[in-house]
Design an enzyme around this catalytic site. Sequence first.
Site, PDB file in Angstrom:
ATOM      1  CE  LYS A 194     -28.068  45.585  21.469  1.00  0.00           C
ATOM      2  NZ  LYS A 194     -28.182  46.422  22.702  1.00  0.00           N
ATOM      3  CD  GLU A 269     -15.533  38.435  28.070  1.00  0.00           C
ATOM      4  OE1 GLU A 269     -16.027  37.791  29.025  1.00  0.00           O
ATOM      5  OE2 GLU A 269     -15.356  39.659  28.089  1.00  0.00           O
ATOM      6  CB  CYS A 303     -17.055  38.504  32.609  1.00  0.00           C
ATOM      7  SG  CYS A 303     -15.697  39.409  31.892  1.00  0.00           S
ATOM      8  CD  GLU A 400     -21.504  36.175  35.425  1.00  0.00           C
ATOM      9  OE1 GLU A 400     -22.351  36.166  34.494  1.00  0.00           O
ATOM     10  OE2 GLU A 400     -20.310  36.444  35.250  1.00  0.00           O
TER      11      GLU A 400
HETATM   12  P1  NAI Z   1     -27.424  40.351  28.292  1.00  0.00           P
HETATM   13  O1  NAI Z   1     -26.594  39.209  27.841  1.00  0.00           O
HETATM   14  O2  NAI Z   1     -28.903  40.253  28.141  1.00  0.00           O
HETATM   15  O3  NAI Z   1     -26.966  41.700  27.532  1.00  0.00           O
HETATM   16  C1  NAI Z   1     -25.731  41.900  26.905  1.00  0.00           C
HETATM   17  C2  NAI Z   1     -25.951  42.517  25.524  1.00  0.00           C
HETATM   18  O4  NAI Z   1     -26.683  41.590  24.734  1.00  0.00           O
HETATM   19  C3  NAI Z   1     -26.737  43.814  25.520  1.00  0.00           C
HETATM   20  O5  NAI Z   1     -26.224  44.667  24.516  1.00  0.00           O
HETATM   21  C4  NAI Z   1     -28.134  43.355  25.139  1.00  0.00           C
HETATM   22  O6  NAI Z   1     -28.890  44.359  24.497  1.00  0.00           O
HETATM   23  C5  NAI Z   1     -27.830  42.231  24.175  1.00  0.00           C
HETATM   24  N1  NAI Z   1     -28.892  41.236  24.024  1.00  0.00           N
HETATM   25  C6  NAI Z   1     -29.806  40.840  24.950  1.00  0.00           C
HETATM   26  N2  NAI Z   1     -30.635  39.914  24.423  1.00  0.00           N
HETATM   27  C7  NAI Z   1     -30.236  39.715  23.152  1.00  0.00           C
HETATM   28  C8  NAI Z   1     -30.692  38.877  22.094  1.00  0.00           C
HETATM   29  N3  NAI Z   1     -31.730  38.045  22.258  1.00  0.00           N
HETATM   30  N4  NAI Z   1     -30.025  38.917  20.912  1.00  0.00           N
HETATM   31  C9  NAI Z   1     -28.981  39.733  20.747  1.00  0.00           C
HETATM   32  N5  NAI Z   1     -28.520  40.557  21.695  1.00  0.00           N
HETATM   33  C10 NAI Z   1     -29.133  40.552  22.889  1.00  0.00           C
HETATM   34  O7  NAI Z   1     -27.046  40.650  29.800  1.00  0.00           O
HETATM   35  P2  NAI Z   1     -27.916  41.458  30.888  1.00  0.00           P
HETATM   36  O8  NAI Z   1     -29.343  41.052  30.814  1.00  0.00           O
HETATM   37  O9  NAI Z   1     -27.586  42.881  30.776  1.00  0.00           O
HETATM   38  O10 NAI Z   1     -27.264  40.910  32.228  1.00  0.00           O
HETATM   39  C11 NAI Z   1     -27.655  39.640  32.719  1.00  0.00           C
HETATM   40  C12 NAI Z   1     -26.484  38.879  33.277  1.00  0.00           C
HETATM   41  O11 NAI Z   1     -25.539  38.652  32.241  1.00  0.00           O
HETATM   42  C13 NAI Z   1     -25.690  39.590  34.350  1.00  0.00           C
HETATM   43  O12 NAI Z   1     -26.274  39.450  35.600  1.00  0.00           O
HETATM   44  C14 NAI Z   1     -24.382  38.867  34.246  1.00  0.00           C
HETATM   45  O13 NAI Z   1     -24.462  37.643  34.935  1.00  0.00           O
HETATM   46  C15 NAI Z   1     -24.236  38.582  32.765  1.00  0.00           C
HETATM   47  N6  NAI Z   1     -23.387  39.574  32.095  1.00  0.00           N
HETATM   48  C16 NAI Z   1     -22.111  39.230  31.754  1.00  0.00           C
HETATM   49  C17 NAI Z   1     -21.267  40.159  31.198  1.00  0.00           C
HETATM   50  C18 NAI Z   1     -19.868  39.821  30.826  1.00  0.00           C
HETATM   51  O14 NAI Z   1     -19.017  40.698  30.849  1.00  0.00           O
HETATM   52  N7  NAI Z   1     -19.563  38.605  30.435  1.00  0.00           N
HETATM   53  C19 NAI Z   1     -21.679  41.539  30.991  1.00  0.00           C
HETATM   54  C20 NAI Z   1     -23.064  41.801  31.313  1.00  0.00           C
HETATM   55  C21 NAI Z   1     -23.858  40.836  31.854  1.00  0.00           C
END
Ligand code: NAI
Length: 498
Positions: A194, A269, A303, A400
């Site tokens: 996804k 990750e 990240c 973060e």
């Molecule tokens: P998120 O963790 O909500 O989204 C990442 C992925 O998880 C997306 O594909 C989203 O659709 C999915 N997702 C969201 N809620 C879910 C759930 N309940 N069950 C399964 N999948 C789910 O991150 P978001 O809201 O885009 O960004 C928020 C913060 O997360 C950022 O400000 C940053 O701090 C962190 N982040 C870290 C990343 C990394 O590379 N480790 C990448 C993106 C965000």
Amino acid sequence: MDTLELDPRLRHASTFLGRSPKMLIDGRMVGALSSKTFEVVNPATGAVIANVPEGDKADVDLAVAAARRTFDSGVWAKVSPSEKSRILWRVADLVERDLEELAELESIDNGKPYAVARVADLPLVVDMFRYMGGWATKLGGRTIPWSLPGQFLSYTMKEPVGVVGQIIPWNFPLLMAAWKIAPALAAGCTVVLKAAEQTPMTALRLAEIIQEAEVPAGVVNILTGFGETAGAALAAHPDVDKIAFTGSTEVGKLIVQAAAGNLKKVSLELGGKSPAIILPDADVDAAIAGAANAIFFNHGQCCCAGSRLFAHKKVYDKIVAGVADIAAKIKVGPGLDPATEMGPLVSDEQFARVTRYIKSGREQGAKVAVGGERVGNLGYFVAPTVFENTKPDMQIITEEIFGPVVCAMPFEDDDLDRIGREANDTSYGLAASVWTTNGGTAHKLAQRIRSGTVWINCHNVFDASLPFGGYKQSGWGREMGEEVFHNYTETKAITAAL
Ligand code: NAI
Ligand code: MG
């Protein structure tokens, strides 16, 4: 097409954007069962660039059923390792053929400069498919020596873990898809991926490429949709054997809970708060350029961004002034503008989040050395920002930010144990960089840092062969390198009485 406002600078990507992109399920390009779509926005302007399928639980069920059937019937298992390699290389070749188109899509969807997508994201994607393709022929087990009485022959085999659910974020959209799909296929798994709702375009284009590369139907399924619906359904699905997630630590914890139902394997990750540590004997110019790149590359949406800048008091003022000077000169603008060095943040949500952190830094007494403002009044642009006078308990230090915001702090110690302790004073442990001209100091400090990656006199340096992942709340398991196959294989021990 007439409802979309496409940027006239797009040279390769408008055809794809105009043909209502579809998801890939069971070898067919399809819309959502509900027929629903959602809008994808160019973060430089807020304009809608495409409408893509809004997959939800029903589509996840369909995709998982296809991946399950394909795995259980051995369709992918029967493809020889060398043929798997060839297929993965074919995907790499096709990505390479369409490099400009994919870089344009990445730029207009994520906001990053076209040139960055073209020279950083895309070559790494190509390399990932080639590197992992090479592993398909090399994933063997071992023969095991026996100690107990009796005569036995024991050996191990590496077998695919099964149906893999993969959930990826928006900061390196196609690269994250490659990090996930390539090793899973090399290991013999089938996949339901996804994409992030903010940046679905290159994953959908990759779906077409995967079809063109003649990956057998059902082996790779690619969905677009929201986290709370499609993502949550995938994480909880009883027919998924393993879930691989990249994203926030908060959602990582939800994934672990969702996985408990059938005890599916989990790799994560997650976030980071990585230190860049500058010692008094560092090459100051290199350290300034490096510390700026550590935080401002990809607009700080990494990240492993070097978001905590520790500099020894002897060089602190020079380092902060140097990084602030670079920040002030960075050209912020739309990703498709050739002069742009930094684009907008990915979404209105991230814009609100990052500006909230900047406000909180100011309120808690940190001083803005440069930046701290929105740029323009269209799109989600934030000026590269340097905070001084930061204290360990400020929100901008403990959490973060995921934007172009660095928090500088001097240290007085020359004792490496104490420097290490300060750097480790965080719930994260993804990466760190150490800047010094003394090789011994560099390696001693590297050993004291509790993180999955330590860079010496560099930051944000990657290779498909290098394992990457987190200690502490930065995650479970490693991506890339040989290590990634712990995520996608089971080890079977076979013993024969002789
Ligand atoms: P998120 O963790 O909500 O989204 C990442 C992925 O998880 C997306 O594909 C989203 O659709 C999915 N997702 C969201 N809620 C879910 C759930 N309940 N069950 C399964 N999948 C789910 O991150 P978001 O809201 O885009 O960004 C928020 C913060 O997360 C950022 O400000 C940053 O701090 C962190 N982040 C870290 C990343 C990394 O590379 N480790 C990448 C993106 C965000
Ligand atoms: Mg979220």
